[in-house]
Design an enzyme around this catalytic site. Sequence first.
Site, mmCIF file in Angstrom:
data_model
loop_
_atom_site.group_PDB
_atom_site.id
_atom_site.type_symbol
_atom_site.label_atom_id
_atom_site.label_comp_id
_atom_site.label_asym_id
_atom_site.label_seq_id
_atom_site.Cartn_x
_atom_site.Cartn_y
_atom_site.Cartn_z
ATOM 1 N N SER A 136 -53.431 -39.556 72.245
ATOM 2 C CA SER A 136 -53.862 -38.286 71.656
ATOM 3 C C SER A 136 -53.101 -37.847 70.421
ATOM 4 O O SER A 136 -53.437 -36.816 69.829
ATOM 5 C CB SER A 136 -53.803 -37.180 72.712
ATOM 6 O OG SER A 136 -54.756 -37.422 73.716
ATOM 7 N N SER A 141 -56.616 -35.727 71.833
ATOM 8 C CA SER A 141 -56.822 -34.322 72.015
ATOM 9 C C SER A 141 -56.068 -33.468 70.988
ATOM 10 O O SER A 141 -56.239 -32.252 70.971
ATOM 11 C CB SER A 141 -56.362 -33.907 73.417
ATOM 12 O OG SER A 141 -54.960 -34.115 73.557
ATOM 13 N N LYS A 201 -49.255 -27.681 68.689
ATOM 14 C CA LYS A 201 -50.426 -27.896 69.543
ATOM 15 C C LYS A 201 -50.387 -26.858 70.666
ATOM 16 O O LYS A 201 -49.312 -26.554 71.194
ATOM 17 C CB LYS A 201 -50.400 -29.315 70.109
ATOM 18 C CG LYS A 201 -51.617 -29.700 70.943
ATOM 19 C CD LYS A 201 -51.527 -31.168 71.381
ATOM 20 C CE LYS A 201 -52.735 -31.590 72.204
ATOM 21 N NZ LYS A 201 -52.675 -33.009 72.624
#
Length: 487
Positions: free
Chosen positions: A175, A151, A76
Amino acid sequence: MLNASLRQLSVLLTEKKISSTELTQTFLAHIKALNPNLNAFITLDEEKSLHQAKLADQMIAAGKATSLTGIPIAHKDIFCANGWLTTCGSKMLANFIAPYDATIVQLFDQAGMVNLGKTNMDEFAMGSSNETSYYGPVKNPWDKQAVPGGSSGGAACAIAARLIPAATGSDTGGSIRQPAALCGISGIRPTYGLVSRYGMIALASSIDQAGPMAKSAEDLALLLNTMAGFDERDSTSLQREKEDYTQDLNKPLNGVRIGLPKEFFTEGISQEVADAIDAALAEYRKLGATLVEVSLPHGQYAVPVYCVLASAEASSNLARFDGIRYGYRAEHYTNLEDLYTKTRTEGFGEEVKRRILIGTLMLSHDYYEAYYLQSQRIRRLIAKDFTTAFEQCDLIMGPTSPTVAFNIGEKNGDPTQMYLADTYTCTASLAGLPGMSIPIGFGANKRPIGLQIIGNYFREAQMLNAAHSYQRVTNWHELTPPEMNLS
């Protein structure tokens, strides 16, 4: 091969039926074919990835391979990776090349995994739909009209489309778990402090937690074995003995008590999600588990408490992005104050500005006692609810998300509705508990549904055992979206 588990890929590599270089080239070709329509990645660097694959092949040839050596992974874009663009999904960091590795990136590098790129995400991890990224929204591979969740939506999308076999994610309000549910993959948020946050760009430091995302619970256990551990560079890292999270995967579930919070099954949950949860719980009964009703009475305050605390910490953490030290700087300004103002106005997106304003207000003299301190008190009550519940059960289960993935743009005009997407996940986050999501079926338009499993502190092995037991008798985690060309 694109749909193989980490264990299967490891066997292929150690038996030299394929090299890491060939495996990396296969995934890179798949990314090139599908990523333009999915937007799951922010940064790719084929040369760097193939260099790491070559090093992995050398480790295997020298007999120094671990169980993950040579297998591709993506990170990420919230995690710093030495020499890689690290944007956190923001214009503010659009030119930031990280000069060091986050601890978990370093650990996977040492294990011989191949960094395949940096995945798209909501700006500074603020969002529940992956629509706030400066680099554009990510699409759900099961239905490209739908969001992938946020996210860590880029990572979830990439795994669901089999662009990568595994990825790192971060979970503040949910998330990892929420995008895992909306994309039909597995993801786990470990106990707060179990995995180092060093090198992870902070949103809300007392809530943020890094964790792995992959196709199955077995894959998550292998990844957590590498990620978990004390890190002296992270002041919130916990000193505990290393644990083998694969050891209890096949343990029978006879006698395991599953707690069902009555507050999770009232208004707000869609019928298709409720039906899928009922079917999953029926499988758990067949596996020998017993179901008991528990209560989390203060969970109804979790979303507003989360919004106050996370925004307050974000307003403080993001103060460093001022155009002076690093990152974006406005081109035209008249004095220092004008530089600050224009840099932050131009560099941050609307959701980030909204949360900074809310957080600054909550920490102001007139509102600190009434909102911030009161939220901290309720946070303690939420944690106490879980302590009481775990006196009656071993694990807690319920929905991960109240609905299947919603359409891109559907909730952009109503931030409150967007925040409610995390209504079932942020309770465990505020308590610092581990939680995970596994796929259990589909709703309208073939959009995936996830089951949330919450454990007591440091009970990741028990959670993974429950998830793996379910995945041994079902195949939801093996299914892939149409049009992914996995042949």
